[in-house]
Motif scaffolding. Sequence first.
Motif, PDB file in Angstrom:
ATOM      1  N   GLY A 192     124.825  -7.945  77.839  1.00 31.76           N
ATOM      2  CA  GLY A 192     126.326  -8.158  77.482  1.00 31.76           C
ATOM      3  C   GLY A 192     126.721  -6.393  77.428  1.00 31.76           C
ATOM      4  N   ASP A 193     128.026  -6.315  77.191  1.00 35.77           N
ATOM      5  CA  ASP A 193     128.988  -5.182  77.304  1.00 35.77           C
ATOM      6  C   ASP A 193     128.158  -3.997  76.390  1.00 35.77           C
ATOM      7  OD1 ASP A 193     130.599  -6.240  79.030  1.00 35.77           O
ATOM      8  OD2 ASP A 193     132.069  -6.539  77.345  1.00 35.77           O
ATOM      9  N   MET A 194     127.535  -4.307  75.250  1.00 38.66           N
ATOM     10  CA  MET A 194     127.064  -3.240  74.276  1.00 38.66           C
ATOM     11  C   MET A 194     125.693  -2.907  74.956  1.00 38.66           C
ATOM     12  SD  MET A 194     129.709  -2.829  72.178  1.00 38.66           S
ATOM     13  CE  MET A 194     130.617  -3.170  73.438  1.00 38.66           C
ATOM     14  N   LEU A 195     124.796  -3.497  75.480  1.00 41.41           N
ATOM     15  CA  LEU A 195     123.771  -3.141  76.014  1.00 41.41           C
ATOM     16  C   LEU A 195     123.885  -2.227  77.175  1.00 41.41           C
ATOM     17  CD1 LEU A 195     120.790  -3.033  75.770  1.00 41.41           C
ATOM     18  CD2 LEU A 195     120.487  -5.242  77.552  1.00 41.41           C
ATOM     19  N   GLU A 196     125.080  -2.548  77.976  1.00 44.53           N
ATOM     20  CA  GLU A 196     125.714  -1.412  79.038  1.00 44.53           C
ATOM     21  C   GLU A 196     125.634  -0.183  78.429  1.00 44.53           C
ATOM     22  OE1 GLU A 196     128.931  -1.432  82.351  1.00 44.53           O
ATOM     23  OE2 GLU A 196     128.156  -3.062  82.002  1.00 44.53           O
ATOM     24  N   ARG A 197     126.558  -0.372  77.358  1.00 45.84           N
ATOM     25  CA  ARG A 197     126.961   0.876  76.564  1.00 45.84           C
ATOM     26  C   ARG A 197     125.950   1.509  76.207  1.00 45.84           C
ATOM     27  NH1 ARG A 197     132.441   2.795  75.994  1.00 45.84           N
ATOM     28  NH2 ARG A 197     132.903   0.696  76.931  1.00 45.84           N
ATOM     29  N   LEU A 198     124.958   1.128  75.444  1.00 51.00           N
ATOM     30  CA  LEU A 198     123.854   1.750  74.919  1.00 51.00           C
ATOM     31  C   LEU A 198     122.873   2.272  75.988  1.00 51.00           C
ATOM     32  CD1 LEU A 198     122.212  -0.863  72.180  1.00 51.00           C
ATOM     33  CD2 LEU A 198     122.934   1.469  71.658  1.00 51.00           C
ATOM     34  N   THR A 199     122.817   2.028  77.123  1.00 48.04           N
ATOM     35  CA  THR A 199     121.963   2.462  78.037  1.00 48.04           C
ATOM     36  C   THR A 199     122.683   3.219  79.087  1.00 48.04           C
ATOM     37  OG1 THR A 199     122.408   0.364  79.541  1.00 48.04           O
ATOM     38  CG2 THR A 199     120.333   0.540  78.065  1.00 48.04           C
ATOM     39  N   ARG A 201     126.203   5.378  61.387  1.00 45.86           N
ATOM     40  CA  ARG A 201     126.881   4.223  61.596  1.00 45.86           C
ATOM     41  C   ARG A 201     126.558   3.819  62.989  1.00 45.86           C
ATOM     42  NH1 ARG A 201     130.995   6.730  59.248  1.00 45.86           N
ATOM     43  NH2 ARG A 201     132.139   6.606  60.859  1.00 45.86           N
ATOM     44  N   SER A 202     125.855   4.602  64.025  1.00 45.73           N
ATOM     45  CA  SER A 202     125.733   4.164  65.314  1.00 45.73           C
ATOM     46  C   SER A 202     124.609   2.888  65.357  1.00 45.73           C
ATOM     47  CB  SER A 202     124.880   5.320  66.040  1.00 45.73           C
ATOM     48  OG  SER A 202     123.724   5.562  65.797  1.00 45.73           O
ATOM     49  N   LEU A 203     124.667   2.257  66.312  1.00 43.88           N
ATOM     50  CA  LEU A 203     123.732   1.001  66.401  1.00 43.88           C
ATOM     51  C   LEU A 203     122.435   1.673  66.692  1.00 43.88           C
ATOM     52  CD1 LEU A 203     123.291  -1.886  66.649  1.00 43.88           C
ATOM     53  CD2 LEU A 203     123.865  -1.835  69.053  1.00 43.88           C
ATOM     54  N   GLY A 204     122.142   2.693  67.426  1.00 43.33           N
ATOM     55  CA  GLY A 204     120.929   3.352  67.712  1.00 43.33           C
ATOM     56  C   GLY A 204     120.067   3.591  66.316  1.00 43.33           C
ATOM     57  N   LEU A 205     121.075   4.329  65.325  1.00 45.90           N
ATOM     58  CA  LEU A 205     120.212   4.654  64.153  1.00 45.90           C
ATOM     59  C   LEU A 205     119.896   3.470  63.116  1.00 45.90           C
ATOM     60  CD1 LEU A 205     119.551   7.068  62.462  1.00 45.90           C
ATOM     61  CD2 LEU A 205     121.979   6.984  61.324  1.00 45.90           C
ATOM     62  N   LYS A 206     120.916   2.642  63.239  1.00 46.30           N
ATOM     63  CA  LYS A 206     120.696   1.237  62.504  1.00 46.30           C
ATOM     64  C   LYS A 206     119.463   0.587  62.717  1.00 46.30           C
ATOM     65  CE  LYS A 206     124.464  -1.106  61.025  1.00 46.30           C
ATOM     66  NZ  LYS A 206     125.713  -1.752  61.091  1.00 46.30           N
ATOM     67  N   ARG A 231     118.198   9.087  75.067  1.00 48.05           N
ATOM     68  CA  ARG A 231     117.410   9.080  76.276  1.00 48.05           C
ATOM     69  C   ARG A 231     118.135   8.574  77.595  1.00 48.05           C
ATOM     70  NH1 ARG A 231     112.966   4.896  76.796  1.00 48.05           N
ATOM     71  NH2 ARG A 231     112.801   5.794  78.674  1.00 48.05           N
ATOM     72  N   PHE A 232     119.476   8.124  77.373  1.00 47.59           N
ATOM     73  CA  PHE A 232     120.003   7.600  78.574  1.00 47.59           C
ATOM     74  C   PHE A 232     121.317   8.770  78.902  1.00 47.59           C
ATOM     75  CE2 PHE A 232     118.119   3.619  77.048  1.00 47.59           C
ATOM     76  CZ  PHE A 232     117.505   3.459  78.323  1.00 47.59           C
ATOM     77  N   ARG A 233     121.606   9.376  78.020  1.00 46.03           N
ATOM     78  CA  ARG A 233     122.582  10.572  78.093  1.00 46.03           C
ATOM     79  C   ARG A 233     122.488  11.378  79.101  1.00 46.03           C
ATOM     80  NH1 ARG A 233     122.760  11.807  71.989  1.00 46.03           N
ATOM     81  NH2 ARG A 233     123.106   9.895  70.926  1.00 46.03           N
ATOM     82  N   GLY A 263     112.095   1.512  70.106  1.00 42.97           N
ATOM     83  CA  GLY A 263     111.412   2.554  70.753  1.00 42.97           C
ATOM     84  C   GLY A 263     112.256   3.577  71.259  1.00 42.97           C
ATOM     85  N   HIS A 264     113.215   3.073  71.921  1.00 48.68           N
ATOM     86  CA  HIS A 264     114.482   3.964  72.569  1.00 48.68           C
ATOM     87  C   HIS A 264     115.306   4.534  71.616  1.00 48.68           C
ATOM     88  CE1 HIS A 264     113.301   2.138  76.545  1.00 48.68           C
ATOM     89  NE2 HIS A 264     113.323   0.662  75.669  1.00 48.68           N
ATOM     90  N   CYS A 265     115.163   4.345  70.394  1.00 51.26           N
ATOM     91  CA  CYS A 265     116.325   4.832  69.335  1.00 51.26           C
ATOM     92  C   CYS A 265     115.703   5.973  68.472  1.00 51.26           C
ATOM     93  CB  CYS A 265     116.423   3.495  68.579  1.00 51.26           C
ATOM     94  SG  CYS A 265     117.456   2.246  69.411  1.00 51.26           S
ATOM     95  N   LEU A 266     114.368   6.589  68.751  1.00 47.09           N
ATOM     96  CA  LEU A 266     113.654   7.398  67.621  1.00 47.09           C
ATOM     97  C   LEU A 266     114.518   8.824  67.782  1.00 47.09           C
ATOM     98  CD1 LEU A 266     110.082   6.833  69.011  1.00 47.09           C
ATOM     99  CD2 LEU A 266     111.340   5.585  67.051  1.00 47.09           C
ATOM    100  N   SER A 267     115.325   9.115  68.699  1.00 51.73           N
ATOM    101  CA  SER A 267     116.196  10.370  68.511  1.00 51.73           C
ATOM    102  C   SER A 267     117.432  10.280  67.922  1.00 51.73           C
ATOM    103  CB  SER A 267     116.205  11.034  69.988  1.00 51.73           C
ATOM    104  OG  SER A 267     114.796  11.183  70.474  1.00 51.73           O
ATOM    105  N   GLU A 268     117.799   8.884  67.614  1.00 47.55           N
ATOM    106  CA  GLU A 268     119.290   8.686  67.062  1.00 47.55           C
ATOM    107  C   GLU A 268     119.620   9.246  65.732  1.00 47.55           C
ATOM    108  OE1 GLU A 268     121.200   7.502  69.545  1.00 47.55           O
ATOM    109  OE2 GLU A 268     119.521   7.718  70.715  1.00 47.55           O
ATOM    110  N   THR A 269     120.474  10.012  65.775  1.00 42.42           N
ATOM    111  CA  THR A 269     121.152  10.749  64.306  1.00 42.42           C
ATOM    112  C   THR A 269     122.435  10.372  64.123  1.00 42.42           C
ATOM    113  OG1 THR A 269     121.704  12.617  65.488  1.00 42.42           O
ATOM    114  CG2 THR A 269     119.565  12.603  64.630  1.00 42.42           C
TER     115      THR A 269
END
Length: 393
Positions: A211-218, A140-145, A288-290, A131-137
């Motif tokens: 972990g580190d990747m959830l911190e970076r995602l958010t 190869r990004s984790l959000g788009l995947k 949504r977090f940028r 639900g947090h990834c609907l705007s990802e374009t």
Amino acid sequence: RLVEAMLRCGAVFVATDLSDDARGPSPLRIPAPRYEKWRQALAQAQQDPHTFYARQCVYDRHLRLSWREDLKRSRDGPSKNFVADERVMFGLSDSAVHDPWLEWGDLKWVVDEYSKSKDALAALMQRELEGHCLSETQPRSLGLKLQKGKERWSSSALRQCFYWDGGSCTEHTDYGAVTMQDCSSAGLEGFIDGAWQSIQPPPGCMVIFAGDMLERLTNGRVQALLHRVVIKPDQPSDDECLEPGARKGGVHRARLKGNARKPNLACRQSHVIFLQPDNDSVIVPLARFRSSDGRSDLPPVRYGNWHREKVNTKLLEVPPLSLAAPSPVASGEAGAEATPAAAPAATRRSRRRSGRVAAARPTTPAAAPAATWHGRRLIGRAPLARPGAARGA
């Protein structure tokens, strides 16, 4: 809801059976770890290493037994003096689970337990993050995947850790998206609100932390949990485990403590699933977090590069293995230290890769080397024979 809950301190408790979730029926179910079977596996590695290492999955190091990690070094960098954490652990990588040639025999339960836990955790994160990834374009990004349901979490891993009186795991953050941990007794601590606090889930629950990747995602909104393990001298003991003195002599010098309980022995097992993205996934903050101008956003990273750097830092750098002629083992007891031996006659099969044909497996048994690397430290053991059956059969 998981992300919102982790905004508080980076950790949440979840029920081990999530099938009755308030949001409706769900196939999620997290199996309880088989602590007794893990204890028996460690006992066999100590008391009967010939049998333990004769298994193909152990000999080829798909299931690894090691103890040479300094996790604080992964946080502080290679300038920190290497001091190994006081624990031993089994390790399993996700790639081993999907190897069609690999034979697990009586250790098949290890693969089954890991697969069910990882699949349940991956499904939970897919449900919570999509639900947090609907705007990802971004390609190869984790959000788009995650948006397209194509993330396989193929770098995930299992660790089964053993601690004893005075055992420890130094403070660090985990490299992946989230970590799920179950343990047989207390010891896990998180740095929350400026102080170290015990993290012990209630009965029927496991802890999941960022972990580190959830911190970076958010974009830093959810902080990767800085955590450690401290076993206190007065902590109640688990059942059978290692003698406290074994930590100085290595796994193969360790002895089981037997049936008699010792009041000064505090032993803990932890069952840890690291949910880690595919190596080629690019982790960039979700839209949504940028920030509005993008100047304060965390930079993107390719997960494979991030993971490799962290792993190389936490392990002690050692000189290459010298393939000198073997010398007789001074002691005849199982697990006595040995001098490095000549390389085995048969080489390992190359791993199957996309678009390539795997190399043929050897069809004749080969003698195992008298010494091998485990966690980048040399563990001696007497020579043993490979299983007689052809490995590709």
